[in-house]
Design an enzyme around this catalytic site. Structure first.
Site, PDB file in Angstrom:
ATOM      1  N   GLY A 165       1.105  -1.233   0.002  1.00 44.42           N
ATOM      2  CA  GLY A 165      -0.046  -0.045   0.127  1.00 44.42           C
ATOM      3  C   GLY A 165       0.969   1.256  -0.096  1.00 44.42           C
ATOM      4  O   GLY A 165       1.811   1.170  -0.470  1.00 44.42           O
ATOM      5  N   ARG A 166       0.540   2.263   0.602  1.00 42.53           N
ATOM      6  CA  ARG A 166       1.265   3.775   0.614  1.00 42.53           C
ATOM      7  C   ARG A 166       2.509   3.514   1.137  1.00 42.53           C
ATOM      8  O   ARG A 166       3.637   3.821   0.511  1.00 42.53           O
ATOM      9  CB  ARG A 166       0.237   4.413   1.341  1.00 42.53           C
ATOM     10  CG  ARG A 166      -1.114   5.094   0.735  1.00 42.53           C
ATOM     11  CD  ARG A 166      -1.642   6.058   1.456  1.00 42.53           C
ATOM     12  NE  ARG A 166      -2.337   5.245   2.811  1.00 42.53           N
ATOM     13  CZ  ARG A 166      -3.683   5.076   2.834  1.00 42.53           C
ATOM     14  NH1 ARG A 166      -4.373   5.798   1.969  1.00 42.53           N
ATOM     15  NH2 ARG A 166      -4.044   4.420   3.749  1.00 42.53           N
ATOM     16  N   ILE A 167       2.287   2.944   2.588  1.00 42.01           N
ATOM     17  CA  ILE A 167       3.804   2.748   3.138  1.00 42.01           C
ATOM     18  C   ILE A 167       4.808   1.944   2.560  1.00 42.01           C
ATOM     19  O   ILE A 167       6.125   2.064   2.292  1.00 42.01           O
ATOM     20  CB  ILE A 167       3.451   2.668   4.576  1.00 42.01           C
ATOM     21  CG1 ILE A 167       2.661   3.588   5.228  1.00 42.01           C
ATOM     22  CG2 ILE A 167       4.984   2.342   5.405  1.00 42.01           C
ATOM     23  CD1 ILE A 167       2.332   3.337   6.535  1.00 42.01           C
ATOM     24  N   THR A 269       6.972  -2.283  11.160  1.00 48.98           N
ATOM     25  CA  THR A 269       6.679  -0.954  11.611  1.00 48.98           C
ATOM     26  C   THR A 269       4.965  -0.847  11.628  1.00 48.98           C
ATOM     27  O   THR A 269       4.570   0.155  11.183  1.00 48.98           O
ATOM     28  CB  THR A 269       7.301  -0.013  10.799  1.00 48.98           C
ATOM     29  OG1 THR A 269       7.134  -0.204   9.301  1.00 48.98           O
ATOM     30  CG2 THR A 269       8.649   0.016  10.986  1.00 48.98           C
ATOM     31  N   SER A 270       4.600  -2.074  11.309  1.00 54.18           N
ATOM     32  CA  SER A 270       2.957  -1.973  10.834  1.00 54.18           C
ATOM     33  C   SER A 270       2.232  -2.058  12.288  1.00 54.18           C
ATOM     34  O   SER A 270       2.115  -1.078  12.962  1.00 54.18           O
ATOM     35  CB  SER A 270       2.635  -3.095  10.137  1.00 54.18           C
ATOM     36  OG  SER A 270       2.671  -4.532  10.461  1.00 54.18           O
ATOM     37  N   ARG A 271       1.794  -3.070  12.976  1.00 50.30           N
ATOM     38  CA  ARG A 271       1.170  -3.504  14.035  1.00 50.30           C
ATOM     39  C   ARG A 271       1.780  -4.599  14.780  1.00 50.30           C
ATOM     40  O   ARG A 271       1.865  -5.657  13.983  1.00 50.30           O
ATOM     41  CB  ARG A 271      -0.156  -3.822  13.834  1.00 50.30           C
ATOM     42  CG  ARG A 271      -0.918  -2.605  13.561  1.00 50.30           C
ATOM     43  CD  ARG A 271      -1.156  -1.409  14.877  1.00 50.30           C
ATOM     44  NE  ARG A 271      -1.908  -0.245  14.639  1.00 50.30           N
ATOM     45  CZ  ARG A 271      -1.481   0.825  14.191  1.00 50.30           C
ATOM     46  NH1 ARG A 271      -0.069   1.139  14.072  1.00 50.30           N
ATOM     47  NH2 ARG A 271      -2.088   1.881  13.984  1.00 50.30           N
ATOM     48  N   GLU A 300       1.675  -2.812  24.012  1.00 53.77           N
ATOM     49  CA  GLU A 300       2.643  -1.602  23.961  1.00 53.77           C
ATOM     50  C   GLU A 300       2.169  -0.707  25.373  1.00 53.77           C
ATOM     51  O   GLU A 300       0.989  -0.664  25.571  1.00 53.77           O
ATOM     52  CB  GLU A 300       2.509  -0.664  22.908  1.00 53.77           C
ATOM     53  CG  GLU A 300       3.093  -1.483  21.602  1.00 53.77           C
ATOM     54  CD  GLU A 300       2.818  -0.823  20.124  1.00 53.77           C
ATOM     55  OE1 GLU A 300       2.238   0.409  20.283  1.00 53.77           O
ATOM     56  OE2 GLU A 300       3.058  -1.347  19.327  1.00 53.77           O
ATOM     57  N   HIS A 322       7.153   2.528  18.849  1.00 51.38           N
ATOM     58  CA  HIS A 322       6.048   2.778  18.275  1.00 51.38           C
ATOM     59  C   HIS A 322       6.546   4.375  17.842  1.00 51.38           C
ATOM     60  O   HIS A 322       5.424   5.343  18.112  1.00 51.38           O
ATOM     61  CB  HIS A 322       4.830   2.704  18.933  1.00 51.38           C
ATOM     62  CG  HIS A 322       3.733   2.519  17.762  1.00 51.38           C
ATOM     63  ND1 HIS A 322       2.622   1.713  17.967  1.00 51.38           N
ATOM     64  CD2 HIS A 322       3.703   3.035  16.600  1.00 51.38           C
ATOM     65  CE1 HIS A 322       1.752   1.788  16.831  1.00 51.38           C
ATOM     66  NE2 HIS A 322       2.303   2.695  15.985  1.00 51.38           N
TER      67      HIS A 322
HETATM   68  C1  GLV Z   1       0.487   4.464  13.738  1.00 50.53           C
HETATM   69  O1  GLV Z   1       0.938   3.429  13.963  1.00 50.53           O
HETATM   70  C2  GLV Z   1      -0.604   4.849  12.665  1.00 50.53           C
HETATM   71  O2  GLV Z   1      -1.216   3.768  12.543  1.00 50.53           O
HETATM   72  O3  GLV Z   1      -0.453   6.209  12.614  1.00 50.53           O
END
Ligand code: GLV
Ligand code: GLV
Length: 373
Positions: A165-167, A269-271, A300, A322
């Site tokens: 996707g975008r990221i 870096t997602s969830r 977290e 995070h």
């Molecule tokens: C951060 O984890 C977000 O979803 O913006």
């Protein structure tokens, strides 16, 4: 800026998202209450505020916005404005049932998150933390060809991207400069144009002599990404069983980690819940994979007794707070095209003031458009 035609909207923000954003709302005549503690409010307090008839609720990923909260706002709560791109803390079906639109802050954190991904990937691969620790702890002996340890270069390797996707796309655009090959997986049909443009860019780099070898980007199966990559970076939303056709909860577990190369690194870096942390710790101990860099966790902040804290893993496992979107402009800019704060309040304003024809289905920052078509 005060709009005398709008009644005095009441907003409750579960978190301080910066004075600038609240000033914009107050200047429009809104009455804004901000929960003052850095810690999130208890759910009971959120429900109490929603029940009191607030018009808008500003939330973060720490607040669970489920049937209980949304039912409390049925008929009165007009919008939930989430200060994040991810919204797995909001139960979409309940929001739809209660006809409450919710917004997110996609796009403005894409580049920040993508660059952070690349930085922590490099940090893990090149052992930046163990190196700095040597210096700080006065244990830096002498310059030596390979003692006390070496890292692994990223240049020229194969980078796997789970979720384009975008990221995921932004991460690929940045990593092109390291002359890697890409293996990509997504459940959505890939945007053919994107891969072609990346391939063109790589070909130009090769023709100009910037890259020693010609490089490629390919869409393959999930298993092929895992088997073929030296680095695997995760860019999927958290989807629990029953929430979508491709659940991502514990997508990385003992069985799937075993498909990866023993020299490979995992970057998330997602969830957090996309990775089974107990299985990841075990895989690192057993040498199933070489290392990992994590910015997100199942719980977290990371609990004191997490298996990821085992000092035996310290040299190969980077842990962050995070923090990927935590860049000044990205977090605080009140420009909806620059900052999460700006986009968050613009999403709220759009719904409350009936912008875009007054239909949430036409509002760019509303996520659950389907409930209003
Ligand atoms: C951060 O984890 C977000 O979803 O913006
Ligand atoms: C390293 O510092 C080198 O000069 O090769």
């Amino acid at each position: 800026m005060t709009n005398s035609h709008t009644r005095r909207f009441r907003i409750f923000a579960t978190c301080d998202i910066g004075e600038g954003a609240f000033k914009i709302l107050r200047d429009r005549g809104y009455k804004v209450e901000v929960y003052p503690d850095p810690e999130p409010p208890p759910k009971s307090l959120i429900i109490e505020r929603v029940r009191s008839g607030i018009d808008g609720l500003i939330t973060t990923l720490r607040d669970r916005i489920d049937a209980e909260v949304l039912e409390a706002g049925r008929g009165t709560l007009k919008v939930v404005s989430q200060y994040a791109v991810g919204f797995d803390n909001i139960t979409r079906g309940d929001a739809n049932r209660c006809k409450i639109p919710f917004t997110n802050t996609a796009d403005v954190l894409t580049e920040a998150t993508a660059e952070f991904t690349l930085f922590i990937l490099g940090n893990a691969a090149r052992k930046l933390y163990p190196s700095e620790r040597l210096v700080r702890n006065q244990r830096w002996g002498t310059w030596h060809p390979y003692l006390p340890f070496l890292g692994d270069e990223v240049t020229g390797k194969t980078v796997g991207v789970i979720g384009t996707g975008r990221i995921g796309h932004a991460f690929i655009k940045k990593a092109v400069g390291l002359d890697v090959d890409f293996l990509c997986f997504d459940t959505e049909a890939p945007q053919p144009d994107f891969a072609r443009k990346i391939q063109d860019t790589m070909d130009v780099r090769f023709r100009n002599g910037f890259s020693a070898d010609s490089r490629s980007i390919r869409s393959v199966s999930f298993e092929e990404v895992l088997r073929g990559s030296d680095f695997v970076s995760i860019h999927v939303p958290l989807i629990r069983a029953g929430e979508g056709k491709f659940p991502t909860y514990h997508l990385f577990n003992a069985a799937t980690l075993r498909l990866m190369k023993p020299t490979a690194f995992l970057v998330n870096t997602s969830r957090g819940p996309v990775v089974d942390e107990t299985d990841l710790a075990a895989a690192l101990h057993a040498g199933v994979i070489a290392g990992a860099a994590l910015d997100v966790f199942e719980k977290e902040p990371l609990p004191a007794d997490s298996p990821l804290r085992d000092p035996k893993l310290e040299n190969r496992l980077r842990l962050f707070s995070h923090f990927a979107s935590a860049a000044r402009v990205t977090r605080l800019s009140t420009d909806p095209n620059q900052g999460m704060a700006g986009r968050c309040i613009q999403g709220l304003i759009d719904v409350l003031e009936g912008n875009h024809g007054g239909n949430p289905a036409n509002m760019p920052y509303v996520v659950n458009k389907e409930a209003f078509r």
